[in-house]
Design an enzyme around this catalytic site. Structure first.
Site, PDB file in Angstrom:
ATOM      1  N   LYS A  38      39.254  -1.994  23.703  1.00  0.00           N
ATOM      2  CA  LYS A  38      39.501  -0.543  23.739  1.00  0.00           C
ATOM      3  C   LYS A  38      38.344   0.198  24.393  1.00  0.00           C
ATOM      4  O   LYS A  38      37.252  -0.363  24.527  1.00  0.00           O
ATOM      5  CB  LYS A  38      39.730  -0.053  22.312  1.00  0.00           C
ATOM      6  CG  LYS A  38      38.555  -0.312  21.398  1.00  0.00           C
ATOM      7  CD  LYS A  38      38.944  -0.143  19.931  1.00  0.00           C
ATOM      8  CE  LYS A  38      37.719  -0.327  19.059  1.00  0.00           C
ATOM      9  NZ  LYS A  38      38.039  -0.223  17.634  1.00  0.00           N
ATOM     10  N   ARG A 136      41.465   5.911   7.094  1.00  0.00           N
ATOM     11  CA  ARG A 136      41.699   6.374   8.466  1.00  0.00           C
ATOM     12  C   ARG A 136      43.191   6.310   8.742  1.00  0.00           C
ATOM     13  O   ARG A 136      43.867   7.324   8.766  1.00  0.00           O
ATOM     14  CB  ARG A 136      40.886   5.517   9.450  1.00  0.00           C
ATOM     15  CG  ARG A 136      40.990   5.986  10.879  1.00  0.00           C
ATOM     16  CD  ARG A 136      39.976   5.304  11.782  1.00  0.00           C
ATOM     17  NE  ARG A 136      40.223   3.883  11.999  1.00  0.00           N
ATOM     18  CZ  ARG A 136      39.481   3.113  12.793  1.00  0.00           C
ATOM     19  NH1 ARG A 136      38.448   3.628  13.451  1.00  0.00           N
ATOM     20  NH2 ARG A 136      39.758   1.838  12.952  1.00  0.00           N
ATOM     21  N   TYR A 260      13.202  19.774  35.146  1.00  0.00           N
ATOM     22  CA  TYR A 260      13.577  21.053  34.536  1.00  0.00           C
ATOM     23  C   TYR A 260      12.700  21.386  33.338  1.00  0.00           C
ATOM     24  O   TYR A 260      12.450  20.527  32.478  1.00  0.00           O
ATOM     25  CB  TYR A 260      15.028  21.011  34.047  1.00  0.00           C
ATOM     26  CG  TYR A 260      16.059  20.951  35.146  1.00  0.00           C
ATOM     27  CD1 TYR A 260      16.125  21.957  36.113  1.00  0.00           C
ATOM     28  CD2 TYR A 260      16.980  19.913  35.197  1.00  0.00           C
ATOM     29  CE1 TYR A 260      17.087  21.909  37.110  1.00  0.00           C
ATOM     30  CE2 TYR A 260      17.946  19.864  36.189  1.00  0.00           C
ATOM     31  CZ  TYR A 260      17.997  20.863  37.150  1.00  0.00           C
ATOM     32  OH  TYR A 260      18.941  20.813  38.129  1.00  0.00           O
ATOM     33  N   MET A 308      21.319  15.749  35.723  1.00  0.00           N
ATOM     34  CA  MET A 308      22.705  15.270  35.734  1.00  0.00           C
ATOM     35  C   MET A 308      22.845  13.974  36.531  1.00  0.00           C
ATOM     36  O   MET A 308      23.561  13.057  36.119  1.00  0.00           O
ATOM     37  CB  MET A 308      23.623  16.347  36.325  1.00  0.00           C
ATOM     38  CG  MET A 308      25.086  16.022  36.215  1.00  0.00           C
ATOM     39  SD  MET A 308      26.121  17.254  36.991  1.00  0.00           S
ATOM     40  CE  MET A 308      26.018  18.593  35.829  1.00  0.00           C
TER      41      MET A 308
HETATM   42  C1  LIG Z   1      37.275  -1.026  16.936  1.00  0.00           C
HETATM   43  C2  LIG Z   1      37.940  -1.868  15.962  1.00  0.00           C
HETATM   44  C3  LIG Z   1      37.515  -3.183  15.753  1.00  0.00           C
HETATM   45  C4  LIG Z   1      36.262  -3.746  16.388  1.00  0.00           C
HETATM   46  O1  LIG Z   1      35.115  -3.177  15.798  1.00  0.00           O
HETATM   47  P1  LIG Z   1      33.663  -3.744  16.103  1.00  0.00           P
HETATM   48  O2  LIG Z   1      32.794  -3.027  15.162  1.00  0.00           O
HETATM   49  O3  LIG Z   1      33.360  -3.417  17.525  1.00  0.00           O
HETATM   50  O4  LIG Z   1      33.693  -5.197  15.888  1.00  0.00           O
HETATM   51  C5  LIG Z   1      38.268  -3.982  14.923  1.00  0.00           C
HETATM   52  N1  LIG Z   1      39.364  -3.506  14.299  1.00  0.00           N
HETATM   53  C6  LIG Z   1      39.779  -2.223  14.452  1.00  0.00           C
HETATM   54  C7  LIG Z   1      40.986  -1.767  13.718  1.00  0.00           C
HETATM   55  C8  LIG Z   1      39.084  -1.368  15.262  1.00  0.00           C
HETATM   56  O5  LIG Z   1      39.481  -0.107  15.396  1.00  0.00           O
END
Ligand SMILES: *Cc1c(COP(=O)(O)O)cnc(C)c1O
Length: 371
Positions: A38, A136, A260, A308
């Site tokens: 992700k 969550r 800056y 930047m």
């Molecule tokens: C992001 C995520 C992971 C991986 O987390 P890490 O801390 O990078 O190992 C695993 N499971 C879920 C549901 C996540 O959202």
């Protein structure tokens, strides 16, 4: 497609990435390995890392959303894709048609999916998400038992797994890890024997809590070579470097302000080099004070505010030429600037630091075969 030359870049060491995956394999016994890719594979590049991970034999790739899954499919990734994030009503058609595995986190969502499957005359592969304390997404364990029993006999659903997510597993001894794990195991006992993948372990779970490995693990940060607590591991090493070429050199007299706000004042006549990377690339402005870079294996301080698109470095009376390579993150000679070092300086987690690096920085993928 030829790449347009750019004087700053991210280098990904795919050999090291492969070694990290192997090291994780050795630690998880027979459990399946699901790699989270992700958020652009934690800044490493979604498609290249997805394809590399597939070559290295990961069992699944996990993404946060439909969009990321489609990008992987379009790139020709064949390994099963699991969408971890909560699904939305108008995404269900695409989730089903693309044969993605996705999360069912409520009865309501399950009903919507069922309707969509019936309409299309198709089946879907799902993982039930259970909330054991992260608060969550995910159902309460009791809801999960009831929903599992209901969906199990429904021809629309192929239930591939049941999973939960840790809130505190990055802490080696946090007692809440056991609370969550026990809740998950209790659910498993209620569901009884079934051909399901039970999965829970993120990087912290994999690294610190072997009892949480279960049938499958989902380590992200660790696979990219970062330990959950910043400790140095003998086998698992970062595969991410940030490098640039010096774009300017000048000599500055004593008592002059740099960048800056003139927050950096030279103490004596010195040599200043300019680096073509800035917060517009994701190099945190918090590094304006305390940040450093490596030139010829030696460490030099950032001088003044990060702009930047560029920043300055004070090299004292040392030599460096325009066009020479500078290491912003990674190894240079025997020195190393780690992501954890940036994380401490910028007061941001390594996850956040990695996710800030954007598309302006090209990513170069290296393997032993090429270098
Ligand atoms: C992001 C995520 C992971 C991986 O987390 P890490 O801390 O990078 O190992 C695993 N499971 C879920 C549901 C996540 O959202």
């Amino acid at each position: 497609m030829t790449e347009i030359s750019h004087p700053a870049w991210i280098e990904i060491d795919l050999d090291q990435f492969g070694k990290n995956l192997q090291a994780i394999r050795r630690r998880i016994g027979g459990a399946l390995l699901c790699l989270p890719v992700k958020a652009n594979a934690y800044g490493h590049g979604l498609v290249p890392m997805g394809l590399a991970a597939e070559r290295f034999g990961v069992d699944l790739l996990a993404v946060a959303c439909l969009k990321e899954a489609i990008a992987l499919k379009e790139a020709g990734v064949k390994v099963p894709l699991l969408v971890l994030g909560a699904i939305h009503e108008n995404q269900m058609g695409d989730l089903i048609e693309n044969e993605l595995e996705f999360s069912i986190s409520s009865k309501y969502k399950a009903n919507l999916v069922r309707e969509e499957c019936r309409k299309r005359g198709r089946q879907c592969r799902v993982h039930l998400e259970v909330d054991t304390g992260m608060n969550r997404t995910g159902m309460r364990p009791d809801t999960a038992v009831a929903l599992y029993q209901q969906l199990q006999s429904d021809p629309c659903f192929q239930i591939r797994g049941i999973y939960s997510h840790f809130a505190t597993a990055d802490l080696p001894k946090d007692p809440f890890v056991q609370t969550q794990l026990q809740a998950f195991q209790a659910l498993r006992a209620k569901v009884g024997p079934a051909p399901l993948l039970w999965h829970m372990a993120n990087s912290g779970g994999v690294y610190f809590h072997p009892e949480s490995h279960l049938d499958m693990v989902r380590p992200g940060l660790l696979a990219y070579g970062l330990t959950p607590d910043g400790s140095v591991d003998a086998e698992i090493r970062p595969c991410f470097s940030l490098k640039a070429k010096i774009s300017y050199f000048k000599v500055v007299a004593e008592g002059e302000g740099i960048s800056y706000g003139h927050l950096y004042i030279t103490k004596k006549q010195t040599r200043i080099v300019t680096i073509p990377v800035g917060y517009g690339d994701g190099y945190q402005s918090a590094l304006s004070s305390g940040g450093s870079v490596l030139i010829r294996g030696e460490r030099f301080p950032v001088a003044g505010k990060i702009c930047m698109d560029q920043f300055m470095v004070d090299i004292g009376m040392k030599e460096a030429y325009v066009g020479e390579e500078v290491v912003l993150i990674g190894k240079g000679g025997t020195e190393e600037i780690s992501l954890w070092e940036l994380s401490t300086l910028a007061k941001l987690s390594p996850y956040e630091i990695l996710c800030q690096f954007n598309e302006r920085l090209p990513r170069h993928y290296r393997t032993g075969a090429i270098v």
